[in-house]
Design a protein around this motif. Structure first.
Motif, PDB file in Angstrom:
ATOM      1  N   SER A   1       7.738  18.481  47.498  1.00  0.00           N
ATOM      2  CA  SER A   1       8.900  19.238  47.317  1.00  0.00           C
ATOM      3  C   SER A   1       9.071  20.397  49.083  1.00  0.00           C
ATOM      4  O   SER A   1       8.336  20.944  48.754  1.00  0.00           O
ATOM      5  N   ALA A   2       9.904  20.066  49.566  1.00  0.00           N
ATOM      6  CA  ALA A   2      10.509  21.735  50.521  1.00  0.00           C
ATOM      7  C   ALA A   2      10.874  22.640  50.357  1.00  0.00           C
ATOM      8  O   ALA A   2      12.232  22.012  50.075  1.00  0.00           O
ATOM      9  N   ILE A   3      11.077  23.554  51.278  1.00  0.00           N
ATOM     10  CA  ILE A   3      12.331  24.051  51.389  1.00  0.00           C
ATOM     11  C   ILE A   3      12.657  24.647  52.788  1.00  0.00           C
ATOM     12  O   ILE A   3      11.687  24.450  53.415  1.00  0.00           O
ATOM     13  N   ILE A   4      13.419  23.882  53.371  1.00  0.00           N
ATOM     14  CA  ILE A   4      13.231  23.828  55.011  1.00  0.00           C
ATOM     15  C   ILE A   4      15.532  24.690  55.331  1.00  0.00           C
ATOM     16  O   ILE A   4      15.490  24.517  54.731  1.00  0.00           O
ATOM     17  N   GLY A   5      14.411  25.828  56.296  1.00  0.00           N
ATOM     18  CA  GLY A   5      15.582  26.910  57.261  1.00  0.00           C
ATOM     19  C   GLY A   5      15.876  25.935  58.113  1.00  0.00           C
ATOM     20  O   GLY A   5      15.619  25.569  59.291  1.00  0.00           O
TER      21      GLY A   5
ATOM     22  N   THR B   1      24.530  17.404  53.985  1.00  0.00           N
ATOM     23  CA  THR B   1      24.758  16.483  52.195  1.00  0.00           C
ATOM     24  C   THR B   1      24.243  15.502  51.597  1.00  0.00           C
ATOM     25  O   THR B   1      23.718  14.845  51.063  1.00  0.00           O
ATOM     26  N   GLU B   2      25.073  14.225  52.991  1.00  0.00           N
ATOM     27  CA  GLU B   2      25.075  13.304  53.030  1.00  0.00           C
ATOM     28  C   GLU B   2      23.240  12.584  52.719  1.00  0.00           C
ATOM     29  O   GLU B   2      23.434  11.255  52.413  1.00  0.00           O
ATOM     30  N   ARG B   3      22.205  12.602  53.030  1.00  0.00           N
ATOM     31  CA  ARG B   3      20.796  12.463  53.123  1.00  0.00           C
ATOM     32  C   ARG B   3      20.406  12.713  51.655  1.00  0.00           C
ATOM     33  O   ARG B   3      20.330  13.833  50.749  1.00  0.00           O
ATOM     34  N   PRO B   4      20.172  11.204  50.643  1.00  0.00           N
ATOM     35  CA  PRO B   4      19.165  11.019  49.636  1.00  0.00           C
ATOM     36  C   PRO B   4      18.150  12.387  49.726  1.00  0.00           C
ATOM     37  O   PRO B   4      18.141  12.909  48.415  1.00  0.00           O
ATOM     38  N   GLU B   5      17.834  12.339  50.463  1.00  0.00           N
ATOM     39  CA  GLU B   5      15.934  13.415  50.453  1.00  0.00           C
ATOM     40  C   GLU B   5      16.755  14.902  49.837  1.00  0.00           C
ATOM     41  O   GLU B   5      16.270  15.218  49.071  1.00  0.00           O
ATOM     42  N   VAL B   6      17.997  15.033  50.797  1.00  0.00           N
ATOM     43  CA  VAL B   6      18.675  16.804  50.602  1.00  0.00           C
ATOM     44  C   VAL B   6      19.501  16.622  49.485  1.00  0.00           C
ATOM     45  O   VAL B   6      20.112  16.529  48.745  1.00  0.00           O
ATOM     46  N   ARG B   7      19.255  17.643  48.233  1.00  0.00           N
ATOM     47  CA  ARG B   7      18.765  18.228  46.694  1.00  0.00           C
ATOM     48  C   ARG B   7      20.057  19.736  46.775  1.00  0.00           C
ATOM     49  O   ARG B   7      20.652  19.826  45.711  1.00  0.00           O
ATOM     50  N   TYR B   8      19.469  20.568  48.139  1.00  0.00           N
ATOM     51  CA  TYR B   8      20.911  21.424  47.700  1.00  0.00           C
ATOM     52  C   TYR B   8      20.918  22.032  49.229  1.00  0.00           C
ATOM     53  O   TYR B   8      19.359  21.583  49.886  1.00  0.00           O
TER      54      TYR B   8
ATOM     55  N   GLU C   1      16.762  22.536  49.942  1.00  0.00           N
ATOM     56  CA  GLU C   1      15.527  21.986  49.093  1.00  0.00           C
ATOM     57  C   GLU C   1      15.826  20.655  49.109  1.00  0.00           C
ATOM     58  O   GLU C   1      16.677  19.761  49.073  1.00  0.00           O
ATOM     59  N   ALA C   2      14.617  20.315  48.847  1.00  0.00           N
ATOM     60  CA  ALA C   2      14.848  18.278  49.440  1.00  0.00           C
ATOM     61  C   ALA C   2      13.377  18.125  49.982  1.00  0.00           C
ATOM     62  O   ALA C   2      11.917  18.529  48.405  1.00  0.00           O
ATOM     63  N   PHE C   3      13.363  16.841  48.550  1.00  0.00           N
ATOM     64  CA  PHE C   3      12.150  16.114  47.960  1.00  0.00           C
ATOM     65  C   PHE C   3      11.895  14.845  48.830  1.00  0.00           C
ATOM     66  O   PHE C   3      12.600  14.236  49.214  1.00  0.00           O
ATOM     67  N   PHE C   4      10.170  14.493  49.105  1.00  0.00           N
ATOM     68  CA  PHE C   4       9.844  13.458  49.658  1.00  0.00           C
ATOM     69  C   PHE C   4       9.350  12.373  49.003  1.00  0.00           C
ATOM     70  O   PHE C   4       8.364  13.019  47.832  1.00  0.00           O
TER      71      PHE C   4
ATOM     72  N   GLU D   1       3.871  12.062  55.295  1.00  0.00           N
ATOM     73  CA  GLU D   1       4.488  11.202  56.274  1.00  0.00           C
ATOM     74  C   GLU D   1       6.490  11.161  55.995  1.00  0.00           C
ATOM     75  O   GLU D   1       6.776  11.626  57.108  1.00  0.00           O
ATOM     76  N   HIS D   2       6.803  10.946  55.078  1.00  0.00           N
ATOM     77  CA  HIS D   2       7.993  11.065  54.616  1.00  0.00           C
ATOM     78  C   HIS D   2       8.206  12.477  54.650  1.00  0.00           C
ATOM     79  O   HIS D   2       9.747  12.032  55.562  1.00  0.00           O
ATOM     80  N   VAL D   3       8.339  13.433  55.227  1.00  0.00           N
ATOM     81  CA  VAL D   3       8.649  14.695  55.504  1.00  0.00           C
ATOM     82  C   VAL D   3       8.213  14.507  56.768  1.00  0.00           C
ATOM     83  O   VAL D   3       9.471  15.237  57.680  1.00  0.00           O
TER      84      VAL D   3
END
Length: 174
Positions: A90-94, A110-117, A130-133, A137-139
């Motif tokens: 999981s990552a927090i991305i600014g 918001t349409e990306r499946p990785e992005v939850r917030y 907030e995104a999950f990978f 490598e996915h990140v």
């Protein structure tokens, strides 16, 4: 003559944000709050068990919960953990964005499946994600293949979450 709806009403909600038939937030009382507190701990708690704990009838719990749901004041859902979907990073991305493209970039992310917030922010970054990978490598692919070429994106800072200390949906209900 029928009244025309304004653009703000086109989403089914009047311009003032009030949902027709919804309970105003001030309409909940201590019994409603107690029902919600029980469900925040375990959303599978039966109406009968909630009634027993609160010293009210099952009918009271059922009707009050129905009113809270109908008033769009609560949602009862099962939230699978990211791990169940194989998302172990999981990552927090600014994200800094050209302001004229802020909403366009936010809508795309918001349409990306990785992005939850995705939140529009006032501060160092224009968007906080907030995104999950699945893995590191996915990140990298998300950063280089999605964010890198996205029109309007100026800068990105990714912070990987090494260990989650708290993940909760519980908060005090006023």
């Amino acid at each position: 003559m029928p009244r025309r709806s304004s653009p703000a009403e086109s989403n089914g909600r009047p311009a003032d944000g009030v949902v027709p038939g919804a309970l105003p937030v001030t309409a909940i009382d201590d019994t409603d709050r107690e029902i919600l507190r029980v469900l925040q701990v375990d959303g599978r708690t039966s109406n009968t068990e909630i009634a027993r704990r609160l010293g009210v009838t099952e009918t009271t719990v059922r009707k009050r919960l129905a009113a809270l749901l109908e008033g769009d004041l609560v949602q009862i859902v099962a939230v699978p953990t990211p791990r169940l979907a194989g998302l172990t990073v999981s990552a927090i991305i600014g994200v800094s964005v050209q302001l004229k493209l802020l909403q366009t970039v936010a809508d795309a992310l918001t349409e990306r499946p990785e992005v939850r917030y995705c939140g529009i922010s006032a501060g160092r970054y224009d968007l906080i994600l907030e995104a999950f990978f699945t893995d590191h490598e996915h990140v990298v692919r998300f950063s280089t293949d999605v964010l890198g070429p996205m029109e309007g994106v100026i800068d990105v800072e990714t912070s990987l979450i090494l260990k989650i200390e708290k993940f909760s949906y519980e908060w005090e209900i006023p």
